[in-house]
Design a protein around this motif. Sequence first.
Motif, PDB file in Angstrom:
ATOM      1  N   SER A 141       0.936  -1.353   0.004  1.00  0.00           N
ATOM      2  CA  SER A 141       0.029  -0.122  -0.106  1.00  0.00           C
ATOM      3  C   SER A 141       0.756   1.256   0.116  1.00  0.00           C
ATOM      4  O   SER A 141       1.961   1.246   0.776  1.00  0.00           O
ATOM      5  CB  SER A 141      -0.896   0.045   1.090  1.00  0.00           C
ATOM      6  N   GLY A 142       0.582   2.113  -0.700  1.00  0.00           N
ATOM      7  CA  GLY A 142       1.158   3.358  -0.891  1.00  0.00           C
ATOM      8  C   GLY A 142       2.107   3.271  -2.276  1.00  0.00           C
ATOM      9  O   GLY A 142       2.374   2.360  -2.670  1.00  0.00           O
ATOM     10  N   GLY A 143       2.622   4.651  -2.594  1.00  0.00           N
ATOM     11  CA  GLY A 143       3.586   4.837  -3.675  1.00  0.00           C
ATOM     12  C   GLY A 143       2.776   4.385  -4.983  1.00  0.00           C
ATOM     13  O   GLY A 143       3.809   3.570  -5.736  1.00  0.00           O
ATOM     14  N   THR A 144       1.762   4.706  -5.416  1.00  0.00           N
ATOM     15  CA  THR A 144       1.306   4.110  -6.756  1.00  0.00           C
ATOM     16  C   THR A 144       0.905   5.180  -7.723  1.00  0.00           C
ATOM     17  O   THR A 144       1.064   4.882  -8.865  1.00  0.00           O
ATOM     18  CB  THR A 144      -0.123   3.364  -6.588  1.00  0.00           C
ATOM     19  N   SER A 145       1.123   6.503  -7.462  1.00  0.00           N
ATOM     20  CA  SER A 145       1.256   7.515  -8.436  1.00  0.00           C
ATOM     21  C   SER A 145       2.505   7.655  -9.055  1.00  0.00           C
ATOM     22  O   SER A 145       3.433   7.229  -8.451  1.00  0.00           O
ATOM     23  CB  SER A 145       0.325   8.792  -7.991  1.00  0.00           C
ATOM     24  N   LYS A 146       2.701   8.452  -9.945  1.00  0.00           N
ATOM     25  CA  LYS A 146       3.935   8.842 -10.592  1.00  0.00           C
ATOM     26  C   LYS A 146       4.415  10.070 -10.204  1.00  0.00           C
ATOM     27  O   LYS A 146       5.513  10.556 -10.932  1.00  0.00           O
ATOM     28  CB  LYS A 146       3.345   8.958 -12.231  1.00  0.00           C
ATOM     29  N   GLY A 147       4.260  10.378  -9.095  1.00  0.00           N
ATOM     30  CA  GLY A 147       5.052  11.325  -8.614  1.00  0.00           C
ATOM     31  C   GLY A 147       6.572  10.985  -8.233  1.00  0.00           C
ATOM     32  O   GLY A 147       6.914  10.096  -8.285  1.00  0.00           O
ATOM     33  N   GLU A 148       7.414  12.212  -7.896  1.00  0.00           N
ATOM     34  CA  GLU A 148       8.737  11.870  -8.110  1.00  0.00           C
ATOM     35  C   GLU A 148       9.110  11.088  -6.769  1.00  0.00           C
ATOM     36  O   GLU A 148       9.811  10.331  -6.719  1.00  0.00           O
ATOM     37  CB  GLU A 148       9.461  13.231  -7.766  1.00  0.00           C
ATOM     38  N   ASN A 161       7.888 -11.731 -15.841  1.00  0.00           N
ATOM     39  CA  ASN A 161       7.137 -13.049 -15.862  1.00  0.00           C
ATOM     40  C   ASN A 161       5.581 -12.681 -15.389  1.00  0.00           C
ATOM     41  O   ASN A 161       5.307 -13.243 -14.400  1.00  0.00           O
ATOM     42  CB  ASN A 161       7.740 -14.165 -14.888  1.00  0.00           C
ATOM     43  N   PRO A 162       4.777 -11.725 -15.897  1.00  0.00           N
ATOM     44  CA  PRO A 162       5.191 -10.881 -17.027  1.00  0.00           C
ATOM     45  C   PRO A 162       5.499  -9.330 -16.525  1.00  0.00           C
ATOM     46  O   PRO A 162       5.922  -8.694 -17.184  1.00  0.00           O
ATOM     47  CB  PRO A 162       3.940 -10.777 -17.834  1.00  0.00           C
ATOM     48  N   GLY A 163       5.475  -9.208 -15.205  1.00  0.00           N
ATOM     49  CA  GLY A 163       5.649  -7.832 -14.656  1.00  0.00           C
ATOM     50  C   GLY A 163       4.463  -6.879 -14.525  1.00  0.00           C
ATOM     51  O   GLY A 163       3.135  -7.587 -14.101  1.00  0.00           O
ATOM     52  N   ILE A 164       4.327  -5.636 -14.462  1.00  0.00           N
ATOM     53  CA  ILE A 164       3.314  -4.989 -14.447  1.00  0.00           C
ATOM     54  C   ILE A 164       2.180  -4.986 -15.755  1.00  0.00           C
ATOM     55  O   ILE A 164       2.543  -4.945 -16.781  1.00  0.00           O
ATOM     56  CB  ILE A 164       3.515  -3.391 -14.310  1.00  0.00           C
ATOM     57  N   VAL A 165       0.922  -5.298 -15.281  1.00  0.00           N
ATOM     58  CA  VAL A 165      -0.237  -5.434 -16.346  1.00  0.00           C
ATOM     59  C   VAL A 165      -0.991  -4.268 -16.154  1.00  0.00           C
ATOM     60  O   VAL A 165      -1.779  -4.146 -17.289  1.00  0.00           O
ATOM     61  CB  VAL A 165      -0.863  -6.874 -16.301  1.00  0.00           C
ATOM     62  N   VAL A 166      -1.331  -3.672 -15.241  1.00  0.00           N
ATOM     63  CA  VAL A 166      -2.282  -2.614 -15.116  1.00  0.00           C
ATOM     64  C   VAL A 166      -1.543  -1.534 -14.218  1.00  0.00           C
ATOM     65  O   VAL A 166      -1.266  -1.801 -13.087  1.00  0.00           O
ATOM     66  CB  VAL A 166      -3.708  -2.806 -14.483  1.00  0.00           C
ATOM     67  N   LEU A 177      -4.207   2.495  -9.011  1.00  0.00           N
ATOM     68  CA  LEU A 177      -3.850   1.072  -8.501  1.00  0.00           C
ATOM     69  C   LEU A 177      -2.911   0.573  -9.566  1.00  0.00           C
ATOM     70  O   LEU A 177      -3.120   1.073 -10.585  1.00  0.00           O
ATOM     71  CB  LEU A 177      -5.346   0.356  -8.687  1.00  0.00           C
ATOM     72  N   CYS A 178      -2.182  -0.343  -9.072  1.00  0.00           N
ATOM     73  CA  CYS A 178      -1.297  -1.200 -10.033  1.00  0.00           C
ATOM     74  C   CYS A 178      -1.104  -2.609  -9.591  1.00  0.00           C
ATOM     75  O   CYS A 178      -1.211  -3.150  -8.550  1.00  0.00           O
ATOM     76  CB  CYS A 178       0.239  -0.632  -9.386  1.00  0.00           C
ATOM     77  N   LEU A 179      -1.326  -3.369 -10.645  1.00  0.00           N
ATOM     78  CA  LEU A 179      -1.677  -4.891 -10.613  1.00  0.00           C
ATOM     79  C   LEU A 179      -0.439  -5.446 -11.497  1.00  0.00           C
ATOM     80  O   LEU A 179      -0.183  -5.028 -12.554  1.00  0.00           O
ATOM     81  CB  LEU A 179      -3.078  -5.284 -11.331  1.00  0.00           C
ATOM     82  N   ALA A 180      -0.057  -6.744 -10.848  1.00  0.00           N
ATOM     83  CA  ALA A 180       1.115  -7.226 -11.427  1.00  0.00           C
ATOM     84  C   ALA A 180       1.293  -8.669 -11.426  1.00  0.00           C
ATOM     85  O   ALA A 180       0.434  -9.071 -10.366  1.00  0.00           O
ATOM     86  CB  ALA A 180       2.513  -6.385 -11.056  1.00  0.00           C
ATOM     87  N   ILE A 181       2.063  -9.405 -12.071  1.00  0.00           N
ATOM     88  CA  ILE A 181       2.560 -10.494 -11.693  1.00  0.00           C
ATOM     89  C   ILE A 181       3.834 -10.709 -11.667  1.00  0.00           C
ATOM     90  O   ILE A 181       4.710 -10.728 -12.727  1.00  0.00           O
ATOM     91  CB  ILE A 181       1.787 -11.605 -12.796  1.00  0.00           C
ATOM     92  N   LEU A 182       4.644 -10.792 -10.507  1.00  0.00           N
ATOM     93  CA  LEU A 182       6.197 -10.453 -10.685  1.00  0.00           C
ATOM     94  C   LEU A 182       6.574 -11.968 -10.317  1.00  0.00           C
ATOM     95  O   LEU A 182       6.466 -12.603  -8.904  1.00  0.00           O
ATOM     96  CB  LEU A 182       6.406  -9.696  -9.306  1.00  0.00           C
ATOM     97  N   GLU A 183       7.665 -12.258 -11.176  1.00  0.00           N
ATOM     98  CA  GLU A 183       8.116 -13.667 -11.194  1.00  0.00           C
ATOM     99  C   GLU A 183       7.186 -14.938 -10.838  1.00  0.00           C
ATOM    100  O   GLU A 183       7.273 -15.865  -9.917  1.00  0.00           O
ATOM    101  CB  GLU A 183       9.307 -13.806 -10.242  1.00  0.00           C
ATOM    102  N   ASN A 184       5.944 -14.826 -11.540  1.00  0.00           N
ATOM    103  CA  ASN A 184       4.705 -15.632 -11.242  1.00  0.00           C
ATOM    104  C   ASN A 184       4.215 -15.676 -10.068  1.00  0.00           C
ATOM    105  O   ASN A 184       3.262 -16.385  -9.521  1.00  0.00           O
ATOM    106  CB  ASN A 184       5.362 -17.064 -11.615  1.00  0.00           C
ATOM    107  N   LEU A 190      -1.566  -1.207  -3.882  1.00  0.00           N
ATOM    108  CA  LEU A 190      -3.074  -0.316  -3.539  1.00  0.00           C
ATOM    109  C   LEU A 190      -2.620   0.975  -3.136  1.00  0.00           C
ATOM    110  O   LEU A 190      -1.635   1.471  -2.701  1.00  0.00           O
ATOM    111  CB  LEU A 190      -3.532  -1.192  -2.331  1.00  0.00           C
ATOM    112  N   PRO A 191      -3.718   2.111  -3.044  1.00  0.00           N
ATOM    113  CA  PRO A 191      -3.456   3.353  -2.949  1.00  0.00           C
ATOM    114  C   PRO A 191      -3.130   3.398  -1.454  1.00  0.00           C
ATOM    115  O   PRO A 191      -3.491   2.806  -0.578  1.00  0.00           O
ATOM    116  CB  PRO A 191      -4.805   4.127  -3.184  1.00  0.00           C
ATOM    117  N   GLY A 192      -2.509   4.741  -0.934  1.00  0.00           N
ATOM    118  CA  GLY A 192      -2.133   4.962   0.354  1.00  0.00           C
ATOM    119  C   GLY A 192      -3.294   5.394   1.184  1.00  0.00           C
ATOM    120  O   GLY A 192      -3.490   5.206   2.250  1.00  0.00           O
ATOM    121  N   PHE A 193      -4.110   6.220   0.492  1.00  0.00           N
ATOM    122  CA  PHE A 193      -5.380   6.534   1.227  1.00  0.00           C
ATOM    123  C   PHE A 193      -6.206   5.466   1.668  1.00  0.00           C
ATOM    124  O   PHE A 193      -6.599   4.619   0.957  1.00  0.00           O
ATOM    125  CB  PHE A 193      -5.902   7.587   0.356  1.00  0.00           C
TER     126      PHE A 193
END
Length: 523
Positions: A141-148, A161-166, A177-184, A190-193
């Motif tokens: 949770s946290g750190g999902t937007s594209k801020g510095e 494998n395959p990495g970030i999908v959304v 929100l960021c969804l991924a499959i990292l090394e299977n 999830l958002p920090g708020f």
Amino acid sequence: EDTLLDENIESGYSQIKVLKPIVPSNGVSLAGSDIGAGEVVLRRGQYLGYRETGTLAAIGEAKVRVWKRPKIAIISTGDELLEPGEQMEIGKVYDSNSTVIAHAVEELGCKAVRFGIVPDDEVKLEKILKQALEFDFVLVSGGTSKGEGDLNYRVFEKFHNPGIVVHGVSLKPGKPLCLAILENTPAAILPGFPSSSIFTFQKFIAPILRVMSGIGQESMAYVNAKLPLRLNSDKGRTEFNLVHLVSNDDEFIAYSTGKGSGSVTGFSRADGFMEIPRNTELMEAGEIARIQLLGKSLRPPDLIIIGSHCVGLDFLIGEMHKLGFLCKFLAVGSMSGVMAAKRGECDLAGTHLMDKESNEYNLHLLSPEIELVKGYRRSQGFLFRKNDNRFNSNENNFEKIIRQLIKDQNTRMINRNIGSGTRVLIDHILSGLRPSGFFQEAKSHNSVAAAIAQKRADWGIAIKSVAEDLDLGFIPIKDEEYDFVIPRQRIKRKEVGHFLTLLKEPKIKKKLKKLGLNVYRPE
């Protein structure tokens, strides 16, 4: 067991007395009388509690195939986070997301494995993430937007494998929100708020965990409800709006909680939420909305109270709960509470609205639809920090103090929200003037006191008890009257009667007086 041994001393023989009649086959359990061969005892997807495991033991089953409890790694990120129990610091917030998410996954049949708080350090986060990928699912949770400063998605990009999908969804709250499959291994950021985190968890993560734990999809419960007020929405994103539900005769009324994505309490106190389509900019008052309940059933409260907040009202509601009555209170301000009472949407409305012409409280609100019951008096006054030298002149003339403050743009006020009784008093005192901070509004007396104590504002107007709680200076302005407006068709309800009876009890009056509130004496 229904026998009695009787020693016959004279004959020298022992006898057995049978105390109940005996019939053929009495006390004999026949095979199949409880569970017959071929009968289904348990079904796929049933949760194994003590009743189920007892049944398995009764039929001689020592082992049974079950779903393995998925282990979910939970990571909170951010330099601003503190563990609950630690000393609060300026610019910090307590980490509530890890607790909410951990308990949510456990309710879904999974096992939560907490990794604690990871600071905004790319190397540390990558190290923790490699450990977490050994589990069945990773939730960050946290750190999902594209801020510095938001680096979580950059760490996710290092895995494949395959990495970030959304990365980003057209929802409010929950856009980053960021969804991924990292090394299977499935993973999500999830958002920090808090509210955004819970919404995205419920919509995107919970269905997956239900499948993984074998408990199946949850059947959702819905009700239709009328909107009492116009509701604006941002065009271009589907919006989820948390609501409180109140019942009015044979229909529900849906009040928006008014809580943003940073709210911790919004989700826990709401009854459900409505989904506003992405191309809808506003929903008009009176429009019917479909509400998804946050539980499978909705227990209607015994007493619905809408209107102005007061510490005395909080106490009275607590006393009603002790008597076994479930109460719901919506803090929407005095005027909105009175309007809700006129529409018959509540049992009681707390109000302290002053008539500008007569300077009397609440009597001018009366109409054929409602009755007024006198409550108690409370002292409204001028709040400030005791160590603030600008207020240490021993001057108790608040009008003179305010005139001086209006000229000083470096001295900030904290205002109250439009529609509240305190705002009516403030506008009357200021007579159209706009001191520094005028447009900074708080929704309760406690919020006014907190803003002053935390130096986000220098002065404001609130009731005496909240000033005393935070050891603030207080100069009385006016003893106002906090009363209750009741719809005529509800005045004879027993729950309303119990509430009004509390106001007459000596021990209740005594406790209210300790809160700085004086109950009216019957004339």
